[in-house]
Design a protein around this motif. Sequence first.
Motif, short mmCIF file in Angstrom:
data_model
loop_
_atom_site.label_atom_id
_atom_site.label_comp_id
_atom_site.label_asym_id
_atom_site.label_seq_id
_atom_site.Cartn_x
_atom_site.Cartn_y
_atom_site.Cartn_z
N ASP A 93 0.83 -1.21 0.00
CA ASP A 93 0.00 0.00 0.00
C ASP A 93 0.86 1.26 0.00
OD1 ASP A 93 1.04 -0.17 2.57
OD2 ASP A 93 -0.77 0.56 3.54
N ALA A 94 2.14 1.12 -0.39
CA ALA A 94 3.07 2.25 -0.33
C ALA A 94 3.28 2.87 -1.71
CB ALA A 94 4.41 1.79 0.24
N HIS A 95 3.73 4.10 -1.70
CA HIS A 95 4.13 4.81 -2.91
C HIS A 95 5.49 5.46 -2.63
CE1 HIS A 95 0.11 4.47 -4.73
NE2 HIS A 95 -0.36 4.69 -3.51
N TYR A 96 6.29 5.56 -3.68
CA TYR A 96 7.58 6.22 -3.51
C TYR A 96 7.91 7.00 -4.79
CZ TYR A 96 12.26 7.15 -1.77
OH TYR A 96 13.40 7.78 -1.30
N GLY A 97 7.51 8.26 -4.80
CA GLY A 97 7.83 9.14 -5.91
C GLY A 97 6.99 8.92 -7.16
N SER A 98 5.97 8.09 -7.08
CA SER A 98 5.09 7.85 -8.23
C SER A 98 3.76 7.31 -7.72
CB SER A 98 5.72 6.87 -9.21
OG SER A 98 5.71 5.55 -8.69
N ASP A 99 2.79 7.22 -8.63
CA ASP A 99 1.47 6.71 -8.25
C ASP A 99 1.43 5.19 -8.22
OD1 ASP A 99 0.38 9.24 -7.99
OD2 ASP A 99 -0.09 9.38 -10.13
N GLU A 100 2.51 4.53 -8.60
CA GLU A 100 2.56 3.07 -8.58
C GLU A 100 2.53 2.57 -7.14
OE1 GLU A 100 5.51 -0.63 -9.88
OE2 GLU A 100 6.12 1.46 -10.19
N THR A 101 1.67 1.61 -6.89
CA THR A 101 1.58 1.03 -5.55
C THR A 101 2.60 -0.10 -5.41
OG1 THR A 101 -0.78 1.52 -5.44
CG2 THR A 101 0.08 -0.09 -3.87
N ILE A 102 3.41 0.00 -4.38
CA ILE A 102 4.46 -0.99 -4.13
C ILE A 102 4.40 -1.44 -2.68
CG2 ILE A 102 5.99 -0.07 -5.93
CD1 ILE A 102 7.54 1.38 -3.75
N GLY A 103 5.16 -2.47 -2.35
CA GLY A 103 5.23 -2.94 -0.98
C GLY A 103 5.96 -1.95 -0.09
N ARG A 104 5.62 -1.96 1.17
CA ARG A 104 6.27 -1.04 2.11
C ARG A 104 7.78 -1.26 2.16
NH1 ARG A 104 1.93 -1.67 7.16
NH2 ARG A 104 0.14 -0.76 6.04
N LEU A 105 8.20 -2.52 2.13
CA LEU A 105 9.63 -2.80 2.19
C LEU A 105 10.33 -2.35 0.92
CD1 LEU A 105 11.68 -3.89 4.17
CD2 LEU A 105 11.39 -6.16 3.15
N ASP A 106 9.63 -2.40 -0.22
CA ASP A 106 10.22 -1.89 -1.46
C ASP A 106 10.43 -0.39 -1.37
OD1 ASP A 106 10.31 -4.38 -2.74
OD2 ASP A 106 8.21 -4.21 -3.36
N ALA A 107 9.47 0.30 -0.75
CA ALA A 107 9.63 1.75 -0.54
C ALA A 107 10.80 2.02 0.40
CB ALA A 107 8.34 2.34 0.03
N ALA A 108 10.96 1.16 1.41
CA ALA A 108 12.08 1.31 2.33
C ALA A 108 13.42 1.13 1.61
CB ALA A 108 11.96 0.31 3.48
N LYS A 109 13.47 0.16 0.69
CA LYS A 109 14.70 -0.06 -0.08
C LYS A 109 15.05 1.17 -0.91
CE LYS A 109 13.94 -5.06 -0.61
NZ LYS A 109 13.71 -6.15 -1.59
N ASP A 110 14.03 1.76 -1.56
CA ASP A 110 14.28 2.97 -2.36
C ASP A 110 14.76 4.10 -1.46
OD1 ASP A 110 13.50 1.67 -4.66
OD2 ASP A 110 11.42 2.37 -4.56
N ALA A 111 14.19 4.18 -0.26
CA ALA A 111 14.60 5.24 0.68
C ALA A 111 16.06 5.06 1.08
CB ALA A 111 13.69 5.23 1.90
N VAL A 112 16.47 3.82 1.33
CA VAL A 112 17.87 3.57 1.72
C VAL A 112 18.81 4.01 0.60
CG1 VAL A 112 19.56 1.77 2.22
CG2 VAL A 112 17.31 1.70 3.31
N ARG A 113 18.46 3.70 -0.65
CA ARG A 113 19.33 4.08 -1.78
C ARG A 113 19.45 5.60 -1.88
NH1 ARG A 113 15.92 0.12 -4.19
NH2 ARG A 113 16.92 -1.93 -4.29
N ASP A 114 18.32 6.30 -1.67
CA ASP A 114 18.37 7.75 -1.74
C ASP A 114 19.16 8.34 -0.57
OD1 ASP A 114 17.01 7.93 -4.08
OD2 ASP A 114 15.06 8.42 -3.20
#
Length: 354
Positions: A93-114
């Motif tokens: 139910d997460a989003h990270y910089g786009s309207d695409e819905t992704i898993g919360r842990l996937d959003a966390a991974k993107d956050a770590v890279r940033d």
Amino acid sequence: MNGFTLSPALGWFGVALAMAMFALGAAVVAVHVRRRASSDETTAACVRRALLCLTVALMLLTPSVVTSTDSRAVNATDVVVAVDVTGSMAVADAHYGSDETIGRLDAAKDAVRDITALYPDASFMVLRFGATGSVDVPLTPDTHAIGTWADTLAPEATSVSSGSSLDAPLDRLLLSLKDLREERPDDAIVLYLITDGEQTSTGERRSFSTLRRYLDDGFVIGVGSTEGGRIPVVRDGVASDGSDGSDGSSDGGAQADGDGWVIDPDTGEPGVSRMDEATLGAIADEISGTYLHVDAATTMADGRSAEASRRWQVTSTVKRRERTTPVVWPLAAVVLVLAAWEAGAWIVMSRRLL
């Protein structure tokens, strides 16, 4: 710039002895003047003995040379990242910089890279926490290693989960931050805690305020949505599909159904996990940090986190220090010469008396 100063090596005791030697030197002169007519002490002997007392007094006061030196100090930044891997982080139910819905842990991974991109010259330590907390990568400047670690992150298996406990990483974080502060007292330490903020364990959450003394800044990053989503069954870090049910215990003690969703034992329906912004904000307040919710419009690459990262870039500062070096050996040489002169005079006088 160099200069002379007095820096008594024996402290106040040395100052007291020096004053006594000055007084003794003055007494030698006074006695010589008073008893000049009735004494066989020569003026040279009087001067010699007075100089001996004065020289010893100066030695006790420890004349020193003050030298100023410039040293370059590098103030580095140490970034500590802790990521929640409990079963609820598998909710999509997460989003990270786009309207695409992704898993919360996937959003966390993107956050770590940033985050690693925000601190190009920093060192990183990363932890994961679920049922327990553990340091996966000790402090390192290798951002590639941090990216590889993020790629390996997977939600905790449903069978080993005993409910989300947000303070699971607290003890490990406390020890790690304390060691960092002691080993690198001049470094800036920044903490990033990435989680959905859900607390389902029966125990009361401990405060994160114990970390505050070791931090220069801190961020609590919320992933997920307040509307929430159903919790998939997770086996060995992989969410189950509809054909791969599980009978193991899950987040908060719920059970898994045959369709691959964790069942809430109170309702008999698939459990819904929601991001808890109130708890996330409370943790941010406890560490005197900032709460950020990453979504379709907000990522770690912009906003307050990016602004703060510029404040903690590696900097080089010049510090001026003064070094005090005792210079006693010339006075010691004078004392030796005067003492030898006095001894020779005594020998000559003794032979005359014979």
